[in-house]
Write a protein that holds these residues in place. Structure first.
Motif, short mmCIF file in Angstrom:
data_model
loop_
_atom_site.label_atom_id
_atom_site.label_comp_id
_atom_site.label_asym_id
_atom_site.label_seq_id
_atom_site.Cartn_x
_atom_site.Cartn_y
_atom_site.Cartn_z
N GLU A 1 33.45 40.78 37.48
CA GLU A 1 34.34 39.96 38.30
C GLU A 1 35.74 39.91 37.70
N ARG A 2 35.82 39.83 36.38
CA ARG A 2 37.12 39.81 35.71
C ARG A 2 37.85 41.13 35.93
N GLN B 1 37.43 43.21 38.40
CA GLN B 1 37.83 43.28 39.81
C GLN B 1 39.07 42.43 40.05
N GLY B 2 39.12 41.24 39.47
CA GLY B 2 40.29 40.37 39.61
C GLY B 2 41.53 41.02 39.02
N PHE C 1 42.77 43.67 41.40
CA PHE C 1 43.50 43.07 42.52
C PHE C 1 44.91 42.67 42.08
N GLU C 2 45.00 42.07 40.91
CA GLU C 2 46.31 41.67 40.40
C GLU C 2 47.18 42.90 40.12
#
Length: 65
Positions: free
Chosen positions: A16-17, A19-20, A23-24
């Motif tokens: 999840e980190r 993926q985040g 996105f950033e």
């Protein structure tokens, strides 16, 4: 069994980190493009700095490649 659940949870949090951060990364690339289009030197430098930070984090997580 608890150890297995802990490892799975840790793996999910890491994914999840990553993926985040990706996105950033996309957001910062778009911000850099806008800053370049508008010739906003300050915004370009801020975007480049954050892009470098994101790159370093992804490299530490072995998420590049």
């Amino acid at each position: 069994m608890r150890q297995v659940a802990h490892v799975i949870r840790k793996t999910n949090v890491e994914k999840e980190r990553i993926q985040g951060l990706k996105f950033e990364l996309d957001y910062q690339l778009a911000s850099l493009f806008d800053a370049m289009t508008n010739k906003d030197e300050k915004e370009m430098e801020e975007s480049k700095k954050r892009l470098n930070e994101i790159y370093q984090l992804l490299e530490e997580l072995n998420a590049l490649g």
